[in-house]
Design a protein around this motif. Structure first.
Motif, mmCIF file in Angstrom:
data_model
loop_
_atom_site.group_PDB
_atom_site.id
_atom_site.type_symbol
_atom_site.label_atom_id
_atom_site.label_comp_id
_atom_site.label_asym_id
_atom_site.label_seq_id
_atom_site.Cartn_x
_atom_site.Cartn_y
_atom_site.Cartn_z
ATOM 1 N N ASP A 35 -54.202 -21.535 80.407
ATOM 2 C CA ASP A 35 -54.623 -22.585 81.340
ATOM 3 C C ASP A 35 -54.168 -23.959 80.855
ATOM 4 O O ASP A 35 -54.929 -24.926 80.890
ATOM 5 C CB ASP A 35 -56.145 -22.569 81.517
ATOM 6 C CG ASP A 35 -56.656 -21.206 81.933
ATOM 7 O OD1 ASP A 35 -56.110 -20.636 82.891
ATOM 8 O OD2 ASP A 35 -57.595 -20.691 81.283
ATOM 9 N N MET A 53 -50.986 -27.034 80.574
ATOM 10 C CA MET A 53 -49.741 -27.603 81.072
ATOM 11 C C MET A 53 -48.803 -27.714 79.873
ATOM 12 O O MET A 53 -49.081 -28.439 78.928
ATOM 13 C CB MET A 53 -49.981 -28.980 81.696
ATOM 14 C CG MET A 53 -48.839 -29.492 82.584
ATOM 15 S SD MET A 53 -47.250 -29.815 81.823
ATOM 16 C CE MET A 53 -47.594 -31.285 80.904
ATOM 17 N N ASP A 111 -51.668 -17.850 82.244
ATOM 18 C CA ASP A 111 -51.871 -18.781 83.347
ATOM 19 C C ASP A 111 -51.519 -20.224 82.989
ATOM 20 O O ASP A 111 -52.197 -21.160 83.394
ATOM 21 C CB ASP A 111 -53.311 -18.682 83.859
ATOM 22 C CG ASP A 111 -53.449 -19.202 85.286
ATOM 23 O OD1 ASP A 111 -52.449 -19.180 86.029
ATOM 24 O OD2 ASP A 111 -54.554 -19.650 85.648
ATOM 25 N N ASN A 112 -50.446 -20.401 82.212
ATOM 26 C CA ASN A 112 -49.978 -21.749 81.891
ATOM 27 C C ASN A 112 -49.098 -22.267 83.026
ATOM 28 O O ASN A 112 -48.621 -21.497 83.851
ATOM 29 C CB ASN A 112 -49.216 -21.739 80.566
ATOM 30 C CG ASN A 112 -50.119 -21.366 79.418
ATOM 31 O OD1 ASN A 112 -51.250 -21.816 79.341
ATOM 32 N ND2 ASN A 112 -49.639 -20.531 78.522
ATOM 33 N N HIS A 113 -48.869 -23.560 83.048
ATOM 34 C CA HIS A 113 -48.051 -24.161 84.093
ATOM 35 C C HIS A 113 -47.256 -25.315 83.498
ATOM 36 O O HIS A 113 -47.461 -25.689 82.355
ATOM 37 C CB HIS A 113 -48.922 -24.626 85.266
ATOM 38 C CG HIS A 113 -49.981 -25.599 84.842
ATOM 39 N ND1 HIS A 113 -51.157 -25.215 84.225
ATOM 40 C CD2 HIS A 113 -50.031 -26.947 84.908
ATOM 41 C CE1 HIS A 113 -51.878 -26.293 83.955
ATOM 42 N NE2 HIS A 113 -51.215 -27.362 84.342
ATOM 43 N N GLY A 114 -46.352 -25.853 84.267
ATOM 44 C CA GLY A 114 -45.528 -26.963 83.813
ATOM 45 C C GLY A 114 -44.127 -26.487 83.452
ATOM 46 O O GLY A 114 -43.847 -25.294 83.429
ATOM 47 N N ALA A 170 -43.715 -23.734 80.715
ATOM 48 C CA ALA A 170 -44.353 -22.432 80.897
ATOM 49 C C ALA A 170 -43.295 -21.416 81.302
ATOM 50 O O ALA A 170 -42.277 -21.755 81.888
ATOM 51 C CB ALA A 170 -45.440 -22.521 81.968
ATOM 52 N N THR A 198 -42.306 -16.784 81.385
ATOM 53 C CA THR A 198 -42.625 -15.390 81.091
ATOM 54 C C THR A 198 -41.358 -14.729 80.568
ATOM 55 O O THR A 198 -40.283 -15.308 80.610
ATOM 56 C CB THR A 198 -43.115 -14.645 82.347
ATOM 57 O OG1 THR A 198 -42.092 -14.698 83.334
ATOM 58 C CG2 THR A 198 -44.394 -15.245 82.888
ATOM 59 N N GLN A 202 -47.693 -12.170 77.681
ATOM 60 C CA GLN A 202 -48.724 -12.644 78.594
ATOM 61 C C GLN A 202 -49.927 -11.709 78.559
ATOM 62 O O GLN A 202 -49.764 -10.491 78.471
ATOM 63 C CB GLN A 202 -48.179 -12.686 80.035
ATOM 64 C CG GLN A 202 -46.938 -13.525 80.216
ATOM 65 C CD GLN A 202 -47.200 -15.002 80.085
ATOM 66 O OE1 GLN A 202 -48.123 -15.532 80.683
ATOM 67 N NE2 GLN A 202 -46.385 -15.682 79.295
#
Length: 73
Positions: free
Chosen positions: A8, A10, A37-40, A43, A45, A51
């Motif tokens: 979670d 950024m 569930d990372n973002h930016g 991030a 996979t 994961q």
């Protein structure tokens, strides 16, 4: 055994597409390094970005590790 979970969060572009690295002769693949569930822009996979599944992530909560201590106070 070492363990890191980044979740979670950024992640900025400075994070490499293969962010984990070996430590003093120990392979990062021999420890538990996970993302969830990372973002930016940093991030991602793939085989070098392990994961957690939703079920696995449910076992890694703030309360599980910190109890009722709130470090944001």
């Amino acid at each position: 055994m070492a363990q890191v979970v980044i979740r979670d969060t950024m992640l900025p572009a400075a994070i490499k597409s293969a962010p984990w690295t070996d430590f003093s002769g120990f392979s990062w693949r021999d420890v538990r390094l996970f993302e969830y569930d990372n973002h930016g822009p940093g991030a991602g996979t793939g085989p070098d970005r392990p994961q957690l599944s939703d079920a696995e992530a449910a076992q890694y909560t703030v309360a599980d590790y910190l109890g009722d201590w709130n470090p944001r106070c």
